[in-house]
Design an enzyme around this catalytic site. Structure first.
Site, PDB file in Angstrom:
ATOM      1  N   ILE A  51      36.950  21.893  16.770  1.00  0.00           N
ATOM      2  CA  ILE A  51      36.851  20.784  17.717  1.00  0.00           C
ATOM      3  C   ILE A  51      38.185  20.141  17.659  1.00  0.00           C
ATOM      4  O   ILE A  51      38.667  19.856  18.918  1.00  0.00           O
ATOM      5  CB  ILE A  51      35.908  20.314  17.563  1.00  0.00           C
ATOM      6  CG1 ILE A  51      34.316  20.883  17.437  1.00  0.00           C
ATOM      7  CG2 ILE A  51      35.490  18.678  18.123  1.00  0.00           C
ATOM      8  CD1 ILE A  51      33.087  20.202  16.995  1.00  0.00           C
ATOM      9  N   SER A 176      27.529  13.999  14.874  1.00  0.00           N
ATOM     10  CA  SER A 176      27.094  15.136  14.987  1.00  0.00           C
ATOM     11  C   SER A 176      25.465  14.832  15.591  1.00  0.00           C
ATOM     12  O   SER A 176      24.738  13.760  15.076  1.00  0.00           O
ATOM     13  CB  SER A 176      26.764  16.016  13.715  1.00  0.00           C
ATOM     14  OG  SER A 176      25.886  16.927  14.031  1.00  0.00           O
ATOM     15  N   TYR A 189      24.565  15.352   4.478  1.00  0.00           N
ATOM     16  CA  TYR A 189      25.460  15.419   5.552  1.00  0.00           C
ATOM     17  C   TYR A 189      24.705  14.600   6.812  1.00  0.00           C
ATOM     18  O   TYR A 189      25.521  13.925   7.407  1.00  0.00           O
ATOM     19  CB  TYR A 189      25.803  16.824   5.948  1.00  0.00           C
ATOM     20  CG  TYR A 189      26.622  17.168   7.345  1.00  0.00           C
ATOM     21  CD1 TYR A 189      27.872  17.181   7.334  1.00  0.00           C
ATOM     22  CD2 TYR A 189      25.781  17.739   8.591  1.00  0.00           C
ATOM     23  CE1 TYR A 189      28.582  17.456   8.552  1.00  0.00           C
ATOM     24  CE2 TYR A 189      26.471  17.857   9.622  1.00  0.00           C
ATOM     25  CZ  TYR A 189      27.889  17.830   9.617  1.00  0.00           C
ATOM     26  OH  TYR A 189      28.578  18.067  10.803  1.00  0.00           O
ATOM     27  N   LYS A 193      26.466  11.398   8.887  1.00  0.00           N
ATOM     28  CA  LYS A 193      26.758  11.387  10.252  1.00  0.00           C
ATOM     29  C   LYS A 193      26.117  10.378  10.932  1.00  0.00           C
ATOM     30  O   LYS A 193      26.483   9.802  12.114  1.00  0.00           O
ATOM     31  CB  LYS A 193      26.416  12.766  11.066  1.00  0.00           C
ATOM     32  CG  LYS A 193      27.359  13.880  10.463  1.00  0.00           C
ATOM     33  CD  LYS A 193      28.951  13.663  11.005  1.00  0.00           C
ATOM     34  CE  LYS A 193      29.814  14.863  10.787  1.00  0.00           C
ATOM     35  NZ  LYS A 193      31.058  14.424  10.922  1.00  0.00           N
ATOM     36  N   THR A 224      32.193  27.278  15.757  1.00  0.00           N
ATOM     37  CA  THR A 224      33.302  27.172  15.309  1.00  0.00           C
ATOM     38  C   THR A 224      33.287  27.734  13.666  1.00  0.00           C
ATOM     39  O   THR A 224      31.967  28.065  13.222  1.00  0.00           O
ATOM     40  CB  THR A 224      33.768  25.608  14.809  1.00  0.00           C
ATOM     41  OG1 THR A 224      32.678  25.004  14.019  1.00  0.00           O
ATOM     42  CG2 THR A 224      33.957  24.803  16.181  1.00  0.00           C
TER      43      THR A 224
HETATM   44  N1  LIG Z   1      30.842  22.780  14.819  1.00  0.00           N
HETATM   45  C1  LIG Z   1      29.798  22.154  14.809  1.00  0.00           C
HETATM   46  O1  LIG Z   1      28.655  22.590  15.363  1.00  0.00           O
HETATM   47  C2  LIG Z   1      29.846  20.484  14.837  1.00  0.00           C
HETATM   48  C3  LIG Z   1      28.614  19.943  15.538  1.00  0.00           C
HETATM   49  C4  LIG Z   1      28.678  18.586  15.107  1.00  0.00           C
HETATM   50  C5  LIG Z   1      29.708  17.897  14.452  1.00  0.00           C
HETATM   51  N2  LIG Z   1      30.739  18.601  13.849  1.00  0.00           N
HETATM   52  C6  LIG Z   1      31.863  17.917  13.284  1.00  0.00           C
HETATM   53  O2  LIG Z   1      33.052  18.455  13.929  1.00  0.00           O
HETATM   54  C7  LIG Z   1      34.132  18.292  12.931  1.00  0.00           C
HETATM   55  C8  LIG Z   1      34.975  19.332  12.996  1.00  0.00           C
HETATM   56  O3  LIG Z   1      34.028  20.469  12.894  1.00  0.00           O
HETATM   57  P1  LIG Z   1      34.543  21.855  13.278  1.00  0.00           P
HETATM   58  O4  LIG Z   1      33.331  22.804  13.559  1.00  0.00           O
HETATM   59  O5  LIG Z   1      35.380  22.039  14.501  1.00  0.00           O
HETATM   60  O6  LIG Z   1      35.189  22.876  11.761  1.00  0.00           O
HETATM   61  P2  LIG Z   1      36.349  23.740  11.509  1.00  0.00           P
HETATM   62  O7  LIG Z   1      36.346  24.669  12.634  1.00  0.00           O
HETATM   63  O8  LIG Z   1      35.994  24.268  10.133  1.00  0.00           O
HETATM   64  O9  LIG Z   1      37.434  22.858  11.536  1.00  0.00           O
HETATM   65  C9  LIG Z   1      37.619  22.056  10.608  1.00  0.00           C
HETATM   66  C10 LIG Z   1      38.970  21.280  10.711  1.00  0.00           C
HETATM   67  O10 LIG Z   1      39.067  20.307   9.778  1.00  0.00           O
HETATM   68  C11 LIG Z   1      39.980  20.389   8.646  1.00  0.00           C
HETATM   69  N3  LIG Z   1      39.545  19.883   7.639  1.00  0.00           N
HETATM   70  C12 LIG Z   1      38.473  20.011   6.905  1.00  0.00           C
HETATM   71  N4  LIG Z   1      38.341  19.335   5.774  1.00  0.00           N
HETATM   72  C13 LIG Z   1      39.284  18.412   5.670  1.00  0.00           C
HETATM   73  C14 LIG Z   1      39.638  17.340   5.073  1.00  0.00           C
HETATM   74  N5  LIG Z   1      39.101  16.716   4.139  1.00  0.00           N
HETATM   75  N6  LIG Z   1      40.903  16.424   5.628  1.00  0.00           N
HETATM   76  C15 LIG Z   1      41.471  16.792   6.684  1.00  0.00           C
HETATM   77  N7  LIG Z   1      41.142  17.860   7.259  1.00  0.00           N
HETATM   78  C16 LIG Z   1      40.216  18.627   7.050  1.00  0.00           C
HETATM   79  C17 LIG Z   1      40.226  21.958   8.681  1.00  0.00           C
HETATM   80  O11 LIG Z   1      41.482  22.429   8.329  1.00  0.00           O
HETATM   81  P3  LIG Z   1      42.023  22.496   6.661  1.00  0.00           P
HETATM   82  O12 LIG Z   1      41.010  23.779   6.224  1.00  0.00           O
HETATM   83  O13 LIG Z   1      43.505  23.020   6.661  1.00  0.00           O
HETATM   84  O14 LIG Z   1      41.914  21.233   6.158  1.00  0.00           O
HETATM   85  C18 LIG Z   1      40.199  22.379  10.196  1.00  0.00           C
HETATM   86  O15 LIG Z   1      41.278  21.815  10.743  1.00  0.00           O
HETATM   87  C19 LIG Z   1      33.401  17.871  11.680  1.00  0.00           C
HETATM   88  O16 LIG Z   1      33.383  16.666  11.223  1.00  0.00           O
HETATM   89  C20 LIG Z   1      32.049  18.187  11.612  1.00  0.00           C
HETATM   90  O17 LIG Z   1      31.088  17.524  11.170  1.00  0.00           O
HETATM   91  C21 LIG Z   1      30.706  20.032  14.075  1.00  0.00           C
END
Ligand SMILES: NC(=O)c1ccc[n+]([C@@H]2O[C@H](COP(=O)([O-])OP(=O)(O)OC[C@H]3O[C@@H](n4cnc5c(N)ncnc54)[C@H](OP(=O)(O)O)[C@@H]3O)[C@@H](O)[C@H]2O)c1
Length: 281
Positions: A51, A176, A189, A193, A224
């Site tokens: 995202i 979320s 979690y 959120k 993702t």
């Molecule tokens: N995917 C979903 O369905 C969903 C739904 C609702 C909310 N969200 C929220 O959206 C956000 C992003 O999720 P995503 O699905 O895009 O995840 P993702 O594809 O796993 O990407 C996560 C990103 O955050 C970085 N990251 C992880 N831990 C970190 C930390 N402690 N400090 C800085 N960077 C960090 C990772 O890179 P590195 O490994 O290099 O750190 C990566 O760039 C999260 O807050 C998640 O809770 C996701």
């Protein structure tokens, strides 16, 4: 004429505008939006994948200079290379949002490369536990609350002096759908959120006198690596029951660009669900 338009287009790129050719921008309605964030600077946490990466690409396409960041140097390098390869104005640095020294470095990088900050988008979030809420260790509670809830506020406190003297500054948090509809086994979690929805409201009130808006993106289930890791634990049926379909990271990006833009100048303290359906009243 084509050559002339091409050269003007490159001049626009130099001003950090979109790489869409000038002719297309003049002729399409989207053209009006493609420079909506021109001359602005956006700092985005957790933006090398998923995202956050989609948001980084979109804000840069809409004219902003973007500072991407995440924990791993190779991920930062790859994200910067991909986006710069698309002609976008992007720089990056390592920032684990839970580490104070990394937050300081992110602020310093933005100031050094861009001279200030207009937008902070806090995407980084973690979920190290799939299991009972009351069985969670103090260490797990601390990690989830540190990264998901405290880090956005602590990072913003460092950026605030540099944002409050800019016109039209804004912050976007990322919560979320589980904040509204908790998923079993994700209790800590879910709670983090839900806390972000409240953080959005509190900061919106606190920062309104400084002219800084604060809003929150509330995604559903987005395709993702993060969601892939979560569904490995047999939660797919529970997650599917929340929504009509899973979303793409890009479907979260346009709304963030809008929330940063002057089109949203009268919108603050809003939690916006992007999930094919909204459980909010
Ligand atoms: N995917 C979903 O369905 C969903 C739904 C609702 C909310 N969200 C929220 O959206 C956000 C992003 O999720 P995503 O699905 O895009 O995840 P993702 O594809 O796993 O990407 C996560 C990103 O955050 C970085 N990251 C992880 N831990 C970190 C930390 N402690 N400090 C800085 N960077 C960090 C990772 O890179 P590195 O490994 O290099 O750190 C990566 O760039 C999260 O807050 C998640 O809770 C996701």
């Amino acid at each position: 004429v084509t050559a002339m338009l091409r050269s003007v287009s490159w001049t626009f790129r130099g001003l950090h505008c979109s790489s869409v050719p000038l002719s297309a921008r003049v002729n399409s309605k989207r053209a009006d939006r493609s420079c909506a964030l021109a001359e602005k600077v956006a700092v985005i946490t957790g933006s090398t994948k998923g995202i956050g990466f989609a948001i980084a690409r979109r804000l840069a396409q809409d004219g902003a200079h973007v500072v991407v960041s995440s924990r791993k140097q190779q991920n930062v390098d790859r994200a910067v290379a991909v986006l710069q390869g698309e002609g976008l104005s992007v720089t990056g640095t390592v920032c684990h949002v839970g580490k104070a020294e990394d937050r300081e470095r992110l602020v310093a990088t933005a100031l050094e490369h861009c001279g200030g900050v207009d937008f902070l988008v806090c995407v980084a979030g973690v979920n190290p536990l799939v299991g009972s809420t009351l069985g969670a260790s103090e260490q797990v509670w601390n990690k989830i609350l540190d990264v998901n809830v405290k880090a956005p506020a602590l990072l913003l406190s460092k950026l605030l002096p540099h944002m409050e003297n800019r016109k039209g500054s804004s912050v976007v948090l990322v919560s979320s759908m589980v904040a509204y509809v908790p998923v079993p086994k994700l209790g800590v979690y879910n709670t983090s959120k839900t806390a972000l929805l409240g953080l959005c409201k509190s900061l919106a009130v606190e920062l309104a006198p400084k002219g800084i808006r604060v809003n929150c993106l509330v995604p559903g289930i987005i395709k993702t690596d993060f969601i892939q890791r979560t569904t490995l634990h047999g939660l797919r049926p529970q997650l599917c029951s929340l929504l009509f379909r899973f979303g793409e990271p890009e479907e979260c990006a346009g709304i963030v660009s809008f929330l940063c833009s002057s089109d949203a100048s009268y919108i603050s303290g809003e939690n916006i669900v992007v999930a094919s359906y909204s459980p909010k009243l």
